[in-house]
Design a protein around this motif. Structure first.
Motif, PDB file in Angstrom:
ATOM      1  N   MET A   1       0.843  -1.189   0.000  1.00 28.78           N
ATOM      2  CA  MET A   1       0.000   0.000   0.000  1.00 28.78           C
ATOM      3  C   MET A   1       0.883   1.246   0.000  1.00 28.78           C
ATOM      4  O   MET A   1       1.814   1.350   0.786  1.00 28.78           O
ATOM      5  CB  MET A   1      -0.897   0.014   1.248  1.00 28.78           C
ATOM      6  N   ARG A  36      -5.634   1.335  -6.598  1.00 36.78           N
ATOM      7  CA  ARG A  36      -6.774   1.089  -5.719  1.00 36.78           C
ATOM      8  C   ARG A  36      -6.301   0.604  -4.355  1.00 36.78           C
ATOM      9  O   ARG A  36      -5.463  -0.280  -4.247  1.00 36.78           O
ATOM     10  CB  ARG A  36      -7.701   0.034  -6.320  1.00 36.78           C
ATOM     11  N   GLY A  37      -6.857   1.223  -3.312  1.00 36.03           N
ATOM     12  CA  GLY A  37      -6.495   0.852  -1.956  1.00 36.03           C
ATOM     13  C   GLY A  37      -5.404   1.714  -1.350  1.00 36.03           C
ATOM     14  O   GLY A  37      -5.212   1.708  -0.134  1.00 36.03           O
ATOM     15  N   ASP A  38      -4.656   2.472  -2.187  1.00 33.12           N
ATOM     16  CA  ASP A  38      -3.685   3.419  -1.638  1.00 33.12           C
ATOM     17  C   ASP A  38      -4.427   4.554  -0.933  1.00 33.12           C
ATOM     18  O   ASP A  38      -5.609   4.790  -1.191  1.00 33.12           O
ATOM     19  CB  ASP A  38      -2.795   3.988  -2.754  1.00 33.12           C
ATOM     20  N   ARG A  39      -3.724   5.267  -0.056  1.00 33.65           N
ATOM     21  CA  ARG A  39      -4.394   6.261   0.775  1.00 33.65           C
ATOM     22  C   ARG A  39      -3.677   7.605   0.769  1.00 33.65           C
ATOM     23  O   ARG A  39      -2.455   7.670   0.630  1.00 33.65           O
ATOM     24  CB  ARG A  39      -4.498   5.747   2.225  1.00 33.65           C
ATOM     25  N   GLU A  63      -9.042   6.621   1.466  1.00 32.58           N
ATOM     26  CA  GLU A  63      -8.939   6.040   0.133  1.00 32.58           C
ATOM     27  C   GLU A  63      -9.677   6.965  -0.824  1.00 32.58           C
ATOM     28  O   GLU A  63     -10.639   7.638  -0.435  1.00 32.58           O
ATOM     29  CB  GLU A  63      -9.555   4.647   0.106  1.00 32.58           C
ATOM     30  N   THR A 100     -13.532   7.855  -0.685  1.00 26.75           N
ATOM     31  CA  THR A 100     -14.481   6.741  -0.653  1.00 26.75           C
ATOM     32  C   THR A 100     -14.536   6.066   0.718  1.00 26.75           C
ATOM     33  O   THR A 100     -15.537   5.471   1.086  1.00 26.75           O
ATOM     34  CB  THR A 100     -14.128   5.697  -1.726  1.00 26.75           C
ATOM     35  N   ARG A 101     -13.437   6.133   1.466  1.00 30.96           N
ATOM     36  CA  ARG A 101     -13.402   5.710   2.868  1.00 30.96           C
ATOM     37  C   ARG A 101     -12.416   6.624   3.573  1.00 30.96           C
ATOM     38  O   ARG A 101     -11.430   7.055   2.970  1.00 30.96           O
ATOM     39  CB  ARG A 101     -12.945   4.248   3.028  1.00 30.96           C
ATOM     40  N   ASN A 162     -14.842   1.429  -6.022  1.00 34.50           N
ATOM     41  CA  ASN A 162     -13.561   1.363  -5.338  1.00 34.50           C
ATOM     42  C   ASN A 162     -13.491   0.148  -4.430  1.00 34.50           C
ATOM     43  O   ASN A 162     -12.489  -0.558  -4.365  1.00 34.50           O
ATOM     44  CB  ASN A 162     -13.338   2.637  -4.521  1.00 34.50           C
ATOM     45  N   ASP A 163     -14.590  -0.128  -3.711  1.00 31.85           N
ATOM     46  CA  ASP A 163     -14.634  -1.289  -2.837  1.00 31.85           C
ATOM     47  C   ASP A 163     -14.458  -2.576  -3.631  1.00 31.85           C
ATOM     48  O   ASP A 163     -13.778  -3.503  -3.204  1.00 31.85           O
ATOM     49  CB  ASP A 163     -15.958  -1.337  -2.068  1.00 31.85           C
ATOM     50  N   ARG A 166     -10.759  -2.852  -5.105  1.00 33.27           N
ATOM     51  CA  ARG A 166      -9.678  -2.942  -4.139  1.00 33.27           C
ATOM     52  C   ARG A 166      -9.219  -4.381  -3.969  1.00 33.27           C
ATOM     53  O   ARG A 166      -8.080  -4.670  -3.712  1.00 33.27           O
ATOM     54  CB  ARG A 166     -10.117  -2.387  -2.784  1.00 33.27           C
TER      55      ARG A 166
END
Length: 286
Positions: A1, A36-39, A63, A100-101, A162-163, A166
């Motif tokens: 990540m 996807r999944g990086d923050r 995210e 998205t989160r 995105n969910d 991921r």
């Protein structure tokens, strides 16, 4: 990540679920570097726009959605600070990406006590990648509370997408996943197999990916020490037609890389890009 840091004025990301930027180039750079999944990690500025208690602290992370947006298409002027407009009434931060989160850090630590170095100037107007493994580990070890982000209808589909994207590398058929349109003929899966560790891929669809992989490997004379196919990508769709459509779209996007039947020769990055684009195209009915 991967983690990317940006400076913000306080906890505004809790109130409006977007990260805003003054230049489109900053958004383009973030979307080019991130997967996807990086923050994105939010750090409070040292200015009076940030509450004194939050200045210089790592406040939270999120995210992001993978589509460039226009800030004023999502929120009205009443939701923004008047100081974010210039004398001519132009908004200073017209470009955005969706959150998205998101999570807040409690307690929020000081940046200088958490990371090995200060952020560069690029983190003020854009984002800076947090590159040191120890720095990434330090941030991910912080205590978090997930934020219940405000709902913007225009962002809900992006959040679901995105969910789904991921986790494209492992759910078995009984697990939860994204469902495309009402079921017509039973769920199925689009899969991507890799031949050993080579940049050789087989794209297809099946109702049971693991059984299908076993069947394909039965045609390889493993007694000669040859490599086998392994499942690397799979995406659940809730109709066989949708699974087939995604298979065909992946192959279409990689037409120049095809070598025979459903096989393509390309890099991991290329297959990931085509896979994600094909999924987006299918759920949007393209």
């Amino acid at each position: 990540m991967k983690l990317f840091a940006t400076r913000v004025w306080g906890m505004g990301f809790e109130r409006i679920p977007i990260a805003t930027f003054g230049m489109k180039g900053h958004v383009d750079r973030l979307l080019r570097l991130a997967r996807r999944g990086d923050r994105v990690v939010f750090v409070g500025t040292q200015t009076d726009r940030t509450d004194e208690e939050n200045r210089g602290k790592i406040l939270g992370m999120a995210e992001i959605g993978f589509e460039p947006l226009k800030t004023l298409d999502l929120v009205g002027r009443a939701d923004l600070d008047d100081r974010d407009f210039d004398a001519a009434g132009n908004f200073k931060f017209p470009h955005a990406v969706a959150l998205t989160r998101a999570w807040r850090f409690e307690p929020a630590p000081l940046l200088i006590r958490t990371l090995s170095r200060q952020l560069a100037m690029v983190a003020t107007s854009g984002v800076q990648e947090v590159e040191g493994p120890s720095d990434v580990a330090a941030i991910l070890a912080l205590q978090t509370i997930e934020i219940d982000l405000p709902t913007l209808p225009s962002l809900e589909a992006m959040r679901r997408m995105n969910d789904a994207l991921r986790n494209t590398t492992g759910p078995r058929p009984g697990d939860a996943g994204y469902m495309v349109n009402p079921s017509t003929d039973g769920e199925a899966w689009t899969y991507g197999l890799q031949f050993g560790k080579r940049d050789v891929w087989k794209i297809g669809w099946a109702t049971d990916v693991d059984v299908r992989c076993i069947e394909i490997n039965q045609h390889i004379p493993v007694e000669l020490g040859l490599e086998q196919w392994g499942v690397v990508l799979r995406q659940r769709m809730n109709s066989r037609n949708a699974a087939y459509d995604m298979e065909q779209r992946v192959l279409e996007l990689l037409t120049s890389k095809r070598r025979g039947y459903e096989r393509v020769h390309c890099s991991q990055k290329e297959i990931d890009s085509a896979w994600q684009q094909a999924f987006v195209d299918v759920i949007r009915g393209k």
